[in-house]
Enzyme design. Structure first.
Site, PDB file in Angstrom:
ATOM      1  N   ARG A 134      -3.378 -10.491   4.552  1.00  0.00           N
ATOM      2  CA  ARG A 134      -3.831 -10.434   3.158  1.00  0.00           C
ATOM      3  C   ARG A 134      -2.710  -9.805   2.336  1.00  0.00           C
ATOM      4  O   ARG A 134      -2.367  -8.634   2.522  1.00  0.00           O
ATOM      5  CB  ARG A 134      -5.114  -9.604   3.056  1.00  0.00           C
ATOM      6  CG  ARG A 134      -5.726  -9.532   1.670  1.00  0.00           C
ATOM      7  CD  ARG A 134      -7.035  -8.739   1.716  1.00  0.00           C
ATOM      8  NE  ARG A 134      -7.665  -8.681   0.406  1.00  0.00           N
ATOM      9  CZ  ARG A 134      -7.424  -7.751  -0.526  1.00  0.00           C
ATOM     10  NH1 ARG A 134      -6.530  -6.784  -0.273  1.00  0.00           N
ATOM     11  NH2 ARG A 134      -8.044  -7.778  -1.691  1.00  0.00           N
ATOM     12  N   LYS A 191       0.821  -1.211   0.000  1.00  0.00           N
ATOM     13  CA  LYS A 191       0.000   0.000   0.000  1.00  0.00           C
ATOM     14  C   LYS A 191       0.854   1.261   0.000  1.00  0.00           C
ATOM     15  O   LYS A 191       2.038   1.254   0.329  1.00  0.00           O
ATOM     16  CB  LYS A 191      -0.975  -0.031   1.170  1.00  0.00           C
ATOM     17  CG  LYS A 191      -2.095  -1.042   0.903  1.00  0.00           C
ATOM     18  CD  LYS A 191      -3.212  -1.028   1.898  1.00  0.00           C
ATOM     19  CE  LYS A 191      -4.327  -1.983   1.417  1.00  0.00           C
ATOM     20  NZ  LYS A 191      -5.340  -2.196   2.463  1.00  0.00           N
TER      21      LYS A 191
END
Length: 555
Positions: free
Chosen positions: A530, A495
């Site tokens: 994840r 991210k």
């Protein structure tokens, strides 16, 4: 008139307490808020009280010397008339060790709702070793909290009918049974009759009952009824101290009791290892792998690779949730998703693995579940589609609820990045969304939570969340112990905040930073990670798990 009635009741009660053993018929009136219970005793063998605890008349009609058990008279029968005018909070324990135990619970909840019991909270699930009669299958145990207008003995009758409808027959005491339903608490009443004792006299010594009971409470007492439940405990510290006296959380995983999570007909233990969720985006615009896996063949090949590298769960998304992502129609999302989902479901390599579908659209969720999805992963926790909770509730699949403010187009707006204490605020907001899901029929025992790293968060917010997962659990435990025990997923993979910290503008260059953030999260209590790069993060998870096992063995 009201004063005259009050005085009459007072004098009648005093007279009866002095003369309860005399043969003439007697009437005892116990007054609780919004409830009158009349018991007429003709020639009964035993005299029983149904009394309010803490009400102004409880000491008169149920003094300390008389509260714990029935006492003898020369009478032989008891007639009870219950006048119920308002709802009372109740707690019901569930147990099953014959047949499909999880299906037995689902059907029991359905029948309870149909019988006038509104369920409001659910415990976690516990698989427990049998007691007394040990030569039988392991039990699945849970508890639910709700409200009903049924009187206590009427409620008991309803539960016994449900047990019979579910196939329970008279047999060996403590022996196998498809369903066992017991009333643990009923409003503010202590009940002792020939058919019903509340609280159960052995409640405080049974870990398989106490564990789910504690789950239904928060560390902060939420109402006066719960305060009275605590007052019933045999220890001055209430229910929590009674649980700690048994061993508390240290019992879980030991002493024949294990906290489990239902997925399909299997019971998973998310505490014994970190589960790795591999990401596959079948979208043209996802921030990391958009456009790479849009064909069925490329998606299947990537899934095969992730499974071989250690993925336990494959998360398939057909709608991008990156910042400013445009929203596609339900049909377009379904058309992208179903061919890949069906192909992945049929892969031999997926034996024993789970498939999660990442969507905030209830129509897509319904199609995904019908076509083999094991888990529904909703980044909005139901806020972007008001029908989502009903779809998931009816399906029986686990629900991953994530924290996000706004939607992908607005989540990084200035107003959505305003927090006091980010961990407390995220815990509070996410709990309310889980609470909505629970009231819609999704039991807490099939909810997983995701604090939403990268969604409506700044760089510092993301770091605070990853480093303080125990604080999030602690905040949730103030409202619900069950929700605080839910499996936690973190998803920092590749991210932007990692790129901002490390100076890596390309998402695919952030795998080392992902490993670092995942490691911190696992050591802080994350149960599922994840990730895009399964190999590196699966190795990191194994090392973290080994360190945690070592810590527990020395503790």
């Amino acid at each position: 008139m009201a004063r005259l009635i009050s005085q009459t009741l007072l004098h009648t009660g005093r007279f009866l307490l002095r003369r309860f053993s005399e043969p003439p018929p007697a009437v005892i009136v116990a007054v609780a808020p919004s409830r009158v219970c009349l018991q007429r005793y003709y020639s009964s063998k035993s005299l029983s009280f149904v009394s309010p605890l803490g009400s102004s008349c409880s000491s008169l009609f149920n003094p300390p010397a008389l509260r714990t058990s029935a006492f003898s008279t020369s009478a032989t029968t008891t007639t009870t008339v219950e006048v119920q005018s308002t709802e009372h909070e109740i707690v019901i324990a569930l147990g099953s060790n014959i047949g499909n135990r999880m299906q037995n619970f689902r059907e029991a909840l359905r029948l309870m709702k149909r019988s006038g019991i509104c369920l409001t909270r659910h415990s976690c699930l516990y698989e427990t070793a049998p007691v007394h009669v040990t030569d039988q299958p392991r039990f699945l145990n849970a508890a639910v909290r709700g409200v009903t207008k049924l009187g206590p003995h009427e409620l008991l009758s309803v539960l016994k009918t449900i047990e019979r409808d579910m196939g329970r027959e008279d047999g060996i005491r403590y022996g196998p049974r498809p369903l066992d339903l017991d009333i643990l608490f009923y409003g503010k009443l202590r009940i002792c009759s020939d058919k019903l004792i509340i609280p159960h006299e052995r409640l405080w010594e049974r870990s398989f009952v106490m564990a789910p009971l504690v789950d239904l409470l928060g560390s902060a007492v939420d109402n006066d009824t719960v305060a009275h439940w605590h007052s019933l405990a045999i220890h001055p510290g209430g229910i929590f101290q009674a649980w700690e006296r048994l061993g508390g959380e240290s019992l879980i995983g030991k002493d024949g009791i294990q906290r489990v999570f239902p997925i399909g007909d299997q019971l998973w233990d998310f505490s014994n290892k970190t589960h790795v969720m591999g990401i596959i985006n079948i979208t043209p615009d996802s921030f990391s792998d958009g456009g790479r896996f849009q064909s069925v063949d490329s998606a299947v090949s990537q899934v095969r690779s992730m499974v071989s590298e250690g993925a336990d769960i494959i998360d398939i998304g057909a709608q991008s949730t990156r910042p400013m992502a445009s929203r596609i129609s339900s049909q377009e999302e379904i058309d992208r998703l179903l061919p890949v989902l069906e192909a992945v479901r049929g892969m031999p390599e997926m034996e024993g693995k789970l498939i999660s579908v990442d969507t905030f659209n209830s129509e897509v969720a319904s199609e995904a579940i019908s076509n083999g999805a094991d888990i529904l992963n909703d980044v909005s926790a139901g806020t972007l589609d008001p029908n989502m909770h009903k779809v998931v509730a009816d399906s029986g699949v686990p629900y991953m609820a994530m924290h996000m403010r706004g939607d992908p187009c607005t989540m990084q707006n200035k107003e959505n990045l305003q927090y006091g204490d980010v961990c407390k605020d995220v815990a509070s907001e996410l709990y309310l969304r889980v609470r909505d899901a629970e009231l819609s029929g999704i039991p807490a025992w099939r909810v997983m939570i995701d604090p939403g790293v990268g969604f409506s968060k700044s760089v510092d917010h993301n770091l605070d969340i990853i480093m303080n997962l125990p604080k999030i659990r602690e905040e949730m435990a103030k409202r619900s112990t069950a929700v605080s025990h839910a499996p936690i997923l973190i998803g920092p993979s590749r991210k932007r905040f990692l790129g901002d910290i490390c100076g890596r503008p390309e998402a695919t260059d952030r795998d080392a930073a992902t490993v670092a953030s995942v490691t911190a999260g696992i050591l802080g209590g994350a149960n599922i990670i994840r990730v895009h790069n399964v190999r590196q993060n699966a190795d990191a998870a194994k090392v973290c798990d080994a360190m945690l096992r070592r810590r527990r063995s020395k503790g």
